[in-house]
Design a protein around this motif. Structure first.
Motif, PDB file in Angstrom:
ATOM      1  N   ASP A 159       0.897  -1.203  -0.013  1.00 54.64           N
ATOM      2  CA  ASP A 159       0.032   0.111  -0.014  1.00 54.64           C
ATOM      3  C   ASP A 159       0.709   1.270  -0.119  1.00 54.64           C
ATOM      4  OD1 ASP A 159      -2.194  -1.525   0.075  1.00 54.64           O
ATOM      5  OD2 ASP A 159      -2.651  -1.351   2.367  1.00 54.64           O
ATOM      6  N   THR A 160       0.165   2.359   0.081  1.00 53.26           N
ATOM      7  CA  THR A 160       1.104   3.778  -0.006  1.00 53.26           C
ATOM      8  C   THR A 160       0.421   4.629   0.956  1.00 53.26           C
ATOM      9  OG1 THR A 160       1.373   3.432  -2.318  1.00 53.26           O
ATOM     10  CG2 THR A 160       1.822   5.680  -1.503  1.00 53.26           C
ATOM     11  N   ASP A 161       1.212   5.262   1.886  1.00 51.88           N
ATOM     12  CA  ASP A 161       1.012   6.290   2.911  1.00 51.88           C
ATOM     13  C   ASP A 161       0.684   7.438   1.920  1.00 51.88           C
ATOM     14  OD1 ASP A 161       0.692   8.122   4.582  1.00 51.88           O
ATOM     15  OD2 ASP A 161       1.994   6.950   5.962  1.00 51.88           O
ATOM     16  N   PRO A 162      -0.817   7.911   1.868  1.00 54.04           N
ATOM     17  CA  PRO A 162      -1.139   9.174   1.264  1.00 54.04           C
ATOM     18  C   PRO A 162      -0.492  10.363   1.693  1.00 54.04           C
ATOM     19  CG  PRO A 162      -2.927   8.324   2.628  1.00 54.04           C
ATOM     20  CD  PRO A 162      -1.826   7.409   2.690  1.00 54.04           C
ATOM     21  N   THR A 163       0.000  10.438   2.949  1.00 57.97           N
ATOM     22  CA  THR A 163       0.834  11.642   3.410  1.00 57.97           C
ATOM     23  C   THR A 163       2.178  11.790   3.247  1.00 57.97           C
ATOM     24  OG1 THR A 163      -1.046  11.655   5.173  1.00 57.97           O
ATOM     25  CG2 THR A 163       1.047  12.971   5.597  1.00 57.97           C
ATOM     26  N   THR A 164       2.833  10.706   3.479  1.00 55.25           N
ATOM     27  CA  THR A 164       4.358  10.703   3.233  1.00 55.25           C
ATOM     28  C   THR A 164       4.778   9.948   1.845  1.00 55.25           C
ATOM     29  OG1 THR A 164       4.691   8.432   4.465  1.00 55.25           O
ATOM     30  CG2 THR A 164       4.546  10.192   5.736  1.00 55.25           C
ATOM     31  N   ASN A 165       3.720   9.450   1.168  1.00 56.14           N
ATOM     32  CA  ASN A 165       4.275   8.790  -0.025  1.00 56.14           C
ATOM     33  C   ASN A 165       5.166   7.507   0.308  1.00 56.14           C
ATOM     34  OD1 ASN A 165       3.501   8.888  -2.744  1.00 56.14           O
ATOM     35  ND2 ASN A 165       5.541   9.544  -3.429  1.00 56.14           N
ATOM     36  N   GLU A 166       5.046   6.910   1.353  1.00 52.01           N
ATOM     37  CA  GLU A 166       6.058   5.885   1.672  1.00 52.01           C
ATOM     38  C   GLU A 166       5.065   4.575   1.319  1.00 52.01           C
ATOM     39  OE1 GLU A 166       8.613   6.808   5.682  1.00 52.01           O
ATOM     40  OE2 GLU A 166       6.495   6.412   5.844  1.00 52.01           O
ATOM     41  N   GLY A 167       6.048   3.538   0.845  1.00 55.00           N
ATOM     42  CA  GLY A 167       5.559   2.264   0.572  1.00 55.00           C
ATOM     43  C   GLY A 167       5.414   1.457   1.899  1.00 55.00           C
ATOM     44  N   LEU A 168       3.982   0.692   2.073  1.00 61.62           N
ATOM     45  CA  LEU A 168       3.727  -0.125   3.128  1.00 61.62           C
ATOM     46  C   LEU A 168       3.758  -1.352   2.679  1.00 61.62           C
ATOM     47  CD1 LEU A 168       0.899   2.307   4.671  1.00 61.62           C
ATOM     48  CD2 LEU A 168       3.231   2.492   5.006  1.00 61.62           C
ATOM     49  N   LEU A 169       4.467  -2.145   3.372  1.00 64.78           N
ATOM     50  CA  LEU A 169       4.569  -3.542   2.971  1.00 64.78           C
ATOM     51  C   LEU A 169       3.990  -4.276   4.128  1.00 64.78           C
ATOM     52  CD1 LEU A 169       5.713  -6.099   1.406  1.00 64.78           C
ATOM     53  CD2 LEU A 169       7.730  -6.313   2.885  1.00 64.78           C
TER      54      LEU A 169
END
Length: 907
Positions: free
Chosen positions: A400-410
């Motif tokens: 997934d993608t964190d909408p605030t930080t644009n980080e990838g979430l595994l």
């Protein structure tokens, strides 16, 4: 800076400026005609020796303009009658402007002719008549003429000046109308003078009127003359910008892509060099161009990069005189914003990613993956999208993608097994929501290692779901096999115990130590516990450390022919049809599956073939029809029904032959004639209506009068609007009438009407009346009346006013009762017997109507704020042995108690 340094700097500047000063002459003299028109080239400032040094030239006199090549041109019509001097300023680069003095000398021969012509004018030669023009061409003046004032404009003259001594006057715009006091005229000579400067942008033309009159008589000697003065344009207004100077262009655009158009205007006279605007860019860059005449800005190269510079300011110059150095100009900054495109893919901040997760964990965030993207933030070009391109074939992970930080979430979405793999290798790609615009650029990827940590796990069944095929009705005690679990660390089943968790039908037993599966109850495919021929049993395995694992046994049940087909409905309706014999469809049902069910075989048996026959047999149905005519009634039809394996038995179907309405049997038509009971009911209804009318007449006639009550009436309440006994119910208004009969009559009437019990005793209410009064028989009838009303209150439909007055009756018996109450016949118990007999007859004849009327009814409320509430004629009665029971009934019955006490005191 030191004083010596300042001196050296000034010396260098002087030396550098010296070539510019010495490349052109300091003064120029030129001979010109007396009258010079616009566009006439007077002379030229020689600039050949100035080299490539950028020079700018301007004139101090608005009558003349200087081109970039040094040419001096006449801007407006001028008359050179004497030496005309002005200056031309030359500026080299950033140096100080240098002055060139220009002198214009009129042509001597033309000037002499002009002088002679002036001297021969009529105002100088009064005795010689000359032909003068009274309608001259329009005069011209230059706008914003410099002082001194006044100045001569033009001479006007009239032919009448030959014969008269005339006087000239002018009036109108510019003289007596706005703009005021611009022109005047010399009265004697007709010379028009201008007294101040005029702005052409406000007054491009002025038309005033000239008049000529006899100086002696004051009379006009000629017609009035309209004088038109044209204000010649002077380049005194610089061009101005129109509209906002904000433009947008997509980054990485190709060369010559249009960015926008700069628009400008000039207030000077249109169609002249004063309004010929030239556009140019003063910003020294290689990014944009502007068209000199149209002002359209275009890209110069395809290297525009928003990530380098998102907004680019550009200085735009607009200059009239078609861009000549002498032209007036204006500058402004145009802002060009670069629109972002997805030309930068997300990039990872690390070269390899590592994470750790415990086995048997699911829906757990394992790692956050940071990325960088140079595109515009919070746009589709910036928002990252992560894809696992390798290593997730079993879909154990999710990105997934964190909408605030644009980080990838595994995330790990399925439990991992340490025993099956201690390390999971993944490759993750970072992408955007939209494709890249540059085909030469690709998405970035990064390797990832996910380590699986070992934990002590419970036993595991293998397989997790064990499927066993079994026939239904398998004998109890049959062993179907075993279902065992292993410890995932030791791969051993030592010490593991097995427990059933779910077995709805208790069909199997599981060996606690061996996992042996044995049939313990009848297995039935047709059971409600079976879905799609499958039956599930859940088993739990527990190791010595109390850790457990769950497994499932699925019984796949095979069908046997253990059911026979039976009629779906054993009671059928056969509707008669006019002119032909009827038929009905018989449906059969067998819970078994194929090939132990349909199609069914139907055969009549017993005596049924004599009256019935079968036709149109289908898969699960057959049509049963009458073989002979038969009367209406119920018939039993014997029928042998067998399945596809010829297994069946004789079944009995009940067929009801009848006339139908909407598929249902209807009863035979009944007579509509009126019997004896119907006639009686009609008469009773008419009698009730007559008695009701009579009742209303009696009540209306007796309202407000004294009510005579005999000693057997028991008294009654009359209407009162007060809470206490009103004037109408006081003892003075209650006149007691002795009864016709005595106690013997009462006793006999009671026996005849059944008011005595089986022991020939009077009821409690009657005994109370007879024991309370032995001399005056009023209470006897009162007690009897109360007992009678309590027994008949549920069969009356009467209603009373708030004062207790009777207002109506709902049936024949109650109307008869009221009628007798108004007659003297009601003074004996024979009347009660007659009433009761008629009541019983009425109940016997109209029982159904009786039940609808046999219900309690509401009575009127006593009044707002009454503590006693509503009191009816048949209120609740207590102990009737005396009047003391009234004290225990509450305030509701105070009114009745007062009446009774009042009667006792009189007696």
């Amino acid at each position: 800076m030191a004083p010596g340094g300042i001196y050296r700097f000034c010396l260098i500047v002087t030396i550098l400026a010296q070539p510019a000063q010495s490349c052109f002459p300091r003064s120029i003299r030129s001979q010109v005609p007396v009258k010079i028109d616009p566009g006439y080239v007077i002379t030229q400032v020689p600039l050949d020796h100035c080299g490539d040094v950028g020079l700018s030239l301007s004139s101090s006199d608005p009558h003349f303009t200087v081109n970039t090549d040094g040419t001096i041109v006449v801007a407006v019509v001028s008359m050179v009658t004497k030496i005309w001097s002005f200056q031309v300023w030359v500026k080299a680069g950033r140096g100080q402007p240098q002055r060139v003095d220009v002198q214009l000398i009129p042509d001597t021969e033309q000037l002499h002719q002009y002088t002679l012509h002036a001297q021969s004018a009529p105002w100088n030669q009064a005795h010689k008549r000359f032909k003068r023009r009274w309608s001259p061409l329009p005069f011209n003046i230059i706008e914003n003429t410099l002082p001194p004032f006044p100045k001569e404009v033009e001479l006007i003259g009239s032919d009448s000046s030959v014969n008269y001594t005339v006087r000239y006057t002018i009036e109108g715009p510019g003289v007596t109308q706005p703009p005021m006091n611009v022109f005047s005229v010399v009265h004697e000579t007709g010379m028009v003078m201008v007294h101040r400067a005029v702005d052409r942008e406000l007054y491009p033309k002025l038309v005033f009127q000239a008049r000529v009159t006899d100086k002696l008589t004051g009379k006009e000697t000629d017609r009035p003359l309209d004088i038109t003065v044209l204000v010649l344009d002077l380049n005194d207004n610089p061009p101005t910008f129109l509209g906002p100077l904000e433009f947008q262009v997509v980054e990485q655009s190709r060369p010559d892509t249009e960015v926008g158009v700069v628009t400008a205007t000039d207030r000077d006279e249109a169609g002249t060099p004063h309004t010929q605007i030239q556009f140019s860019l003063l910003t020294e860059n290689q990014l944009f161009n502007i068209h000199p005449q149209s002002g359209k800005i275009t890209t110069k190269s395809g290297t525009l990069d928003r990530e380098v510079q998102a907004t680019i300011p550009v200085t735009v110059e607009i200059r009239d005189m078609n861009g000549a150095k002498s032209g007036l100009f204006n500058t402004a900054i145009a802002t060009i914003t670069l629109v972002d495109v997805n030309d930068n893919p997300p990039t990872f901040t690390e070269t390899i990613l590592k994470a750790n997760v415990e086995e048997d964990k699911a829906d757990l965030l394992v790692l956050r993956i940071p990325v960088e993207d140079r595109d515009e933030v919070n746009t589709q070009n910036w928002k990252a999208k992560f894809v696992i391109t390798h290593g997730n074939e079993n879909n154990d992970f999710r990105m997934d993608t964190d909408p605030t930080t644009n980080e990838g979430l595994l995330y790990v979405v399925k439990p991992l097994d340490y025993e099956k793999g201690r390390l999971v290798a993944l490759i993750v790609s970072a992408q955007n929501e939209v494709p890249l615009v540059n085909s030469l650029t690709s998405w970035n990827t990064i390797p990832m290692e996910v380590s699986v940590s070992d934990v002590d796990e419970g036993p595991e069944f293998s397989p997790l779901i064990k499927v066993i095929r079994v026939k239904e009705n398998t004998p109890i005690g049959t062993i179907l096999g075993s279902y065992m679990a292993l410890d995932p660390e030791t791969r051993s089943n030592t010490g593991i115990r097995y427990l059933k968790v779910s077995d709805p039908g208790s069909w199997l037993s599981v060996g606690e130590e061996t996992g042996e599966l044995k049939v313990t109850n009848l297995i039935d495919l047709e059971s409600d516990l079976v879905t799609n021929a499958m039956y599930n049993i859940t088993v739990n395995a527990v190791d010595p450390s109390s850790k457990s694992g769950m497994g499932m046994i699925t019984l796949l049940i095979e069908d046997t022919n253990d059911n026979i087909p039976v009629p779906a409905d054993r009671v059928l309706v056969l509707c008669e049809e006019e002119g032909k014999r009827g038929s009905v469809t018989v449906m059969a049902h067998d819970p078994d599956l194929l090939p132990y069910s349909s199609p069914y075989d139907f055969q009549l048996s017993g005596e049924s073939p004599k009256k019935w026959r079968l036709r149109d047999a289908q898969n699960i149905s057959v049509v049963l029809e009458q073989a002979v005519d038969m009367p209406r009634g119920n018939y039993e039809v014997e029928m042998h029904i067998a399945d596809l394996q010829d297994k069946g038995d004789v079944q009995v179907v009940n067929v009801k032959v009848c006339r139908c309405l909407g598929g249902q049997c209807v009863a035979a038509t009944s007579s509509v004639g009126m019997g004896a009971w119907g006639a009686l009911a009609l008469l009773l209804a008419l009698a009730m209506l007559l008695l009701l009318c009579l009742l209303f007449v009696v009540v209306c006639n007796s309202r407000g009068e004294k009510m005579y009550i005999d000693d057997s009436s028991g008294g009654m309440l009359l209407h009162s609007n007060t809470e206490a006994p009103g004037e109408e119910v006081k003892s003075a208004n209650l006149l007691m009438i002795p009864p016709v009969g005595g106690l013997d009559v009462i006793d006999q009437s009671a026996k005849g009407t059944g008011l005595l019990d089986q022991n020939q005793n009077v009821s409690a209410g009657d005994m109370s009346g007879m024991t309370q009064q032995t001399m005056g028989q009023q209470q006897v009838y009162q007690s009897s009346r109360q007992d009678f009303m309590s027994n008949s209150v549920h069969h009356q439909n009467s209603f009373y006013t708030s004062g207790g007055q009777y207002r109506g009756s709902a049936n024949y018996s109650d109307s008869l009762y009221q009628k007798q109450a108004n007659n003297s016949l009601f003074n004996t118990w024979d009347t009660n017997k007659l009433y009761l007999d008629e009541k019983l007859d009425y109940f016997g004849g109209e029982m159904e109507v009786c039940h609808t009327l046999d219900s309690p009814h509401a009575y009127h409320y006593e009044g707002e704020g009454s503590a006693a509430g509503s009191v009816g004629c048949c209120s609740e009665m207590g102990d009737q042995d005396g009047l003391d029971f009234l004290d225990s009934l509450g305030p509701k019955f105070k009114t009745l108690a007062n009446i009774c006490l009042s009667k006792e005191s009189r007696e």
